[in-house]
Motif scaffolding. Structure first.
Motif, PDB file in Angstrom:
ATOM      1  N   ASN A   1     -11.982  13.802 -13.837  1.00 48.44           N
ATOM      2  CA  ASN A   1     -13.569  14.266 -14.470  1.00 48.44           C
ATOM      3  C   ASN A   1     -13.218  14.864 -15.168  1.00 48.44           C
ATOM      4  O   ASN A   1     -13.272  16.111 -14.741  1.00 48.44           O
ATOM      5  CB  ASN A   1     -13.511  14.916 -12.820  1.00 48.44           C
TER       6      ASN A   1
ATOM      7  N   VAL B   1     -25.042  17.956 -10.671  1.00 47.80           N
ATOM      8  CA  VAL B   1     -26.750  18.206 -11.709  1.00 47.80           C
ATOM      9  C   VAL B   1     -27.204  16.942 -11.795  1.00 47.80           C
ATOM     10  O   VAL B   1     -26.394  16.242 -12.810  1.00 47.80           O
ATOM     11  CB  VAL B   1     -26.299  19.189 -13.445  1.00 47.80           C
TER      12      VAL B   1
ATOM     13  N   ARG C   1     -25.943  18.151 -19.953  1.00 45.50           N
ATOM     14  CA  ARG C   1     -25.298  19.184 -21.101  1.00 45.50           C
ATOM     15  C   ARG C   1     -26.086  19.586 -21.295  1.00 45.50           C
ATOM     16  O   ARG C   1     -27.181  19.760 -22.854  1.00 45.50           O
ATOM     17  CB  ARG C   1     -25.254  17.794 -22.458  1.00 45.50           C
ATOM     18  N   SER C   2     -27.179  20.376 -20.444  1.00 44.99           N
ATOM     19  CA  SER C   2     -28.130  22.174 -21.269  1.00 44.99           C
ATOM     20  C   SER C   2     -27.887  23.136 -20.464  1.00 44.99           C
ATOM     21  O   SER C   2     -28.113  24.079 -20.803  1.00 44.99           O
ATOM     22  CB  SER C   2     -29.689  21.574 -21.515  1.00 44.99           C
ATOM     23  N   GLY C   3     -26.353  22.893 -20.040  1.00 42.92           N
ATOM     24  CA  GLY C   3     -26.114  24.178 -19.692  1.00 42.92           C
ATOM     25  C   GLY C   3     -26.138  24.458 -18.197  1.00 42.92           C
ATOM     26  O   GLY C   3     -25.895  25.515 -17.964  1.00 42.92           O
TER      27      GLY C   3
ATOM     28  N   TYR D   1     -14.664  23.816 -15.952  1.00 43.89           N
ATOM     29  CA  TYR D   1     -13.631  24.580 -15.329  1.00 43.89           C
ATOM     30  C   TYR D   1     -12.747  25.168 -15.466  1.00 43.89           C
ATOM     31  O   TYR D   1     -12.665  26.876 -15.705  1.00 43.89           O
ATOM     32  CB  TYR D   1     -12.892  24.217 -13.717  1.00 43.89           C
TER      33      TYR D   1
ATOM     34  N   ALA E   1     -15.420  15.693 -17.922  1.00 40.17           N
ATOM     35  CA  ALA E   1     -16.589  16.898 -17.641  1.00 40.17           C
ATOM     36  C   ALA E   1     -16.488  18.176 -16.810  1.00 40.17           C
ATOM     37  O   ALA E   1     -16.435  19.062 -17.648  1.00 40.17           O
ATOM     38  CB  ALA E   1     -17.893  16.284 -18.068  1.00 40.17           C
TER      39      ALA E   1
ATOM     40  N   LEU F   1     -20.160  20.415  -6.434  1.00 43.30           N
ATOM     41  CA  LEU F   1     -21.381  20.835  -8.297  1.00 43.30           C
ATOM     42  C   LEU F   1     -21.929  19.477  -8.397  1.00 43.30           C
ATOM     43  O   LEU F   1     -21.239  18.488  -8.600  1.00 43.30           O
ATOM     44  CB  LEU F   1     -20.273  21.177  -8.651  1.00 43.30           C
TER      45      LEU F   1
ATOM     46  N   ALA G   1     -24.970  23.387 -15.096  1.00 47.63           N
ATOM     47  CA  ALA G   1     -23.833  23.501 -14.812  1.00 47.63           C
ATOM     48  C   ALA G   1     -23.200  25.025 -14.735  1.00 47.63           C
ATOM     49  O   ALA G   1     -22.506  25.462 -14.166  1.00 47.63           O
ATOM     50  CB  ALA G   1     -22.710  22.105 -14.445  1.00 47.63           C
ATOM     51  N   ARG G   2     -23.202  24.750 -16.242  1.00 48.23           N
ATOM     52  CA  ARG G   2     -22.038  26.655 -16.524  1.00 48.23           C
ATOM     53  C   ARG G   2     -23.820  27.266 -16.296  1.00 48.23           C
ATOM     54  O   ARG G   2     -22.133  28.243 -15.525  1.00 48.23           O
ATOM     55  CB  ARG G   2     -22.753  26.585 -18.182  1.00 48.23           C
TER      56      ARG G   2
END
Ligand SMILES: CC(C)(COP(=O)(O)OP(=O)(O)OC[C@H]1O[C@@H](n2cnc3c(N)ncnc32)[C@H](O)[C@@H]1OP(=O)(O)O)[C@@H](O)C(=O)NCCC(=O)NCCS
Length: 190
Positions: free
Chosen positions: A147, A103, A109-111, A154, A149, A101, A113-114
């Motif tokens: 980590n 980014v 911080r703009s979503g 997760y 973040a 994973l 990875a989510r």
């Protein structure tokens, strides 16, 4: 279509993103973002920049064609990637391993990875066992113990820690612990 290597826009928004599976023809763009992640975050990944830098492009193409790598793409440039590896072995094909994973900094911080992870989780839960995915029941992730973040992300998606592997990685002269996390689920509407 070959993807260009870098995003040219600033203040990117999540709406501009498309999620799609990368294939062999994306090998060059995938190698580029993969090496960027390994170079900028050596502690975050089990693989090393030096090892993967020397690998031929065909090897990356092969990983894309025979594995499952999702990318968030905007204006034909890759903002982030995530991989899902599955065993074909009879006794372990209920387990999928999420890997790689990453980014790009300008997209964080703009979503992104989510969204990537939500897509992979949904694919894993809904995919029919006769499709390329086996009969998955559990997803696993390893994350370096500091980590925050990634661990927060997760946990927010329902993963929980089940083991800590002491000194799992050696980067230079430093050893790093890894947390093993899992998300178990009942397959949906297969
Ligand atoms: C970890 C990483 C993938 C997060 O990507 P991202 O697209 O910025 O994450 P998102 O915007 O989707 O954030 C989702 C959630 O993750 C958590 N999170 C993300 N970045 C965070 C940070 N810097 N600090 C704390 N929490 C963070 C938050 O819970 C966040 O939810 P919120 O924005 O509602 O607070 C990205 O920082 C990255 O590529 N890091 C380097 C590589 C890496 O560590 N990969 C993971 C290997 S296991």
């Amino acid at each position: 279509m070959r993807l260009p290597i870098h995003s040219s826009t600033e203040n990117q928004t999540l709406q501009a993103l498309n999620l799609r599976r990368l294939r062999a023809q994306d090998a060059s763009a995938f190698k580029d973002i993969r090496l960027e992640g390994l170079r900028l975050h050596p502690v975050a990944f089990g693989a090393s920049f030096a090892e993967e830098q020397s690998q031929a492009l065909e090897r990356f193409a092969d990983r894309l064609e025979n594995g499952h790598v999702m990318a968030a793409v905007a204006d034909d440039a890759i903002a982030g990637v995530v991989g899902l590896a599955c065993s074909r072995a009879e006794k372990t094909r209920h387990i999928g391993l999420i890997w790689g994973l990453y980014v790009r900094p300008s997209w964080r911080r703009s979503g992104v990875a989510r969204r990537l992870l939500e897509t992979v989780i949904s694919d894993a839960m809904h995919m029919h066992p006769q499709d390329w995915l086996p009969d998955l029941r559990s997803l696993r992730i390893c994350v370096e113990a500091n980590n925050r973040a990634a661990i927060e992300l997760y946990e927010a998606l329902g993963f929980s820690a089940w083991a800590v592997e002491k000194q799992a990685l050696r980067v230079g002269d430093h050893f790093h612990d890894e947390i093993h996390m899992r998300l178990d689920f009942v397959p949906q509407n297969r």
